[in-house]
Design a protein around this motif. Structure first.
Motif, short mmCIF file in Angstrom:
data_model
loop_
_atom_site.label_atom_id
_atom_site.label_comp_id
_atom_site.label_asym_id
_atom_site.label_seq_id
_atom_site.Cartn_x
_atom_site.Cartn_y
_atom_site.Cartn_z
N LEU A 50 -1.41 1.78 -5.56
CA LEU A 50 -1.92 1.20 -4.32
C LEU A 50 -1.32 1.92 -3.12
CD1 LEU A 50 -1.55 -2.53 -5.37
CD2 LEU A 50 -3.67 -1.23 -5.20
N ILE A 63 -2.71 -4.99 0.72
CA ILE A 63 -3.10 -4.83 -0.69
C ILE A 63 -3.53 -6.15 -1.33
CG2 ILE A 63 -1.63 -2.80 -0.98
CD1 ILE A 63 0.38 -4.57 -2.49
N VAL A 100 0.68 2.53 0.34
CA VAL A 100 1.91 1.97 0.88
C VAL A 100 1.59 0.99 2.01
CG1 VAL A 100 4.06 2.51 2.10
CG2 VAL A 100 3.29 3.95 0.19
N ASP A 101 0.62 1.33 2.85
CA ASP A 101 0.21 0.46 3.95
C ASP A 101 -1.27 0.66 4.20
OD1 ASP A 101 -0.14 -1.02 6.27
OD2 ASP A 101 1.76 -0.39 7.16
N ALA A 111 3.93 -6.31 -6.87
CA ALA A 111 4.87 -5.37 -6.26
C ALA A 111 6.25 -6.01 -6.11
CB ALA A 111 4.35 -4.91 -4.90
N LYS A 136 0.56 -7.99 -4.05
CA LYS A 136 1.87 -8.10 -3.42
C LYS A 136 2.87 -8.76 -4.37
CE LYS A 136 3.12 -11.27 -0.30
NZ LYS A 136 3.29 -11.99 0.98
N THR A 170 10.07 -1.22 -1.88
CA THR A 170 8.73 -1.68 -1.55
C THR A 170 7.70 -0.56 -1.55
OG1 THR A 170 7.41 -2.90 0.08
CG2 THR A 170 9.18 -1.53 0.94
N ASN A 209 4.51 -0.26 -4.58
CA ASN A 209 3.08 -0.10 -4.29
C ASN A 209 2.52 1.13 -4.98
OD1 ASN A 209 3.56 -2.27 -2.52
ND2 ASN A 209 2.11 -1.47 -1.01
#
Length: 219
Positions: free
Chosen positions: A138, A111, A140-141, A119, A116, A129, A133
């Motif tokens: 955004l 992201i 998650v991964d 977050a 980050k 975490t 996000n």
């Protein structure tokens, strides 16, 4: 947008994928590596593979390490990234050969640095975490490992012993034609600052972190 014009006024074909640009010795506190630099023409990122010793094609000890400025450079204890990078470099030296692919553009699981940090601010307020996000709208991964597979292909690697606790890395490499002969745990002792983060990775992102069982809840 400027076009790439070749001889006779014809457009030069647009390059794609990872192009090897430079290879140079890189002495480190862990040992003397070869730093092989790549340009990812698809994303515009500059990538680097640290190669130690004479690697073969099969069962190469490999770490795909996602860029983490706060952990790798600043020693943040919010995550275990810096310790994992150091452990991976030590492991390939102890093995006598191996590869650490350092993946730029993966900051904050893809992201970006500022997102980050936002977050992390939300995590300081009590979100985990994953929730942080999502609260920012955004993913998650957002990481993609295609370029890592391209780099391994360029190095002549066909199968790896992958140092990772993340099953998605294994799945991504297999999808891109790199066989994973073994997934080697890369377990770092947790601390008070990252235990909640690590438990979230295990419980919500399926990371294999069995050593957390020995840490009492509430620690």
């Amino acid at each position: 947008m400027t076009e790439n014009i070749g001889i006779l006024g014809k457009k030069s074909p647009r390059r794609s994928g990872a192009e090897r640009v430079v290879n140079t010795p890189l002495p480190t506190v862990y040992g003397k590596f070869q730093a092989i630099g790549y340009l990812d023409h698809d994303r515009g990122d500059e990538q680097v593979a640290l190669v130690y010793g004479e690697i073969g094609a099969e069962n190469v000890l490999v770490r795909l390490h996602s860029e983490c400025l706060t952990g790798d450079a600043f020693g943040s204890q919010h995550c275990e990234c810096g310790d994992q990078l150091a452990a991976a470099l030590r492991a390939v030296v102890a093995e006598g050969s191996g590869v650490v692919v350092y993946l730029r553009g993966h900051e904050g699981r893809g992201i970006g640095l500022l997102a980050k940090l936002r977050a992390m601010a939300l995590q300081a307020e009590g979100l985990d975490t994953v929730e942080a996000n999502l609260a920012l709208g955004l993913p998650v991964d957002a990481r993609d490992y295609g370029v890592a597979a391209q780099i391994l292909h360029d190095l002549g690697v066909r199968s790896v012993r992958l140092m990772s606790n993340n099953p998605r890395k294994r799945e991504a490499l297999v999808t891109h034609g790199i066989q994973v002969a073994e997934q080697v745990p890369l377990l770092i002792e947790p601390c008070e600052s990252n235990i909640t983060y690590l438990r979230t990775k295990r419980e919500r992102l399926d990371h294999h972190l069995p050593h957390l069982d020995a840490v009492a809840h509430g620690s």
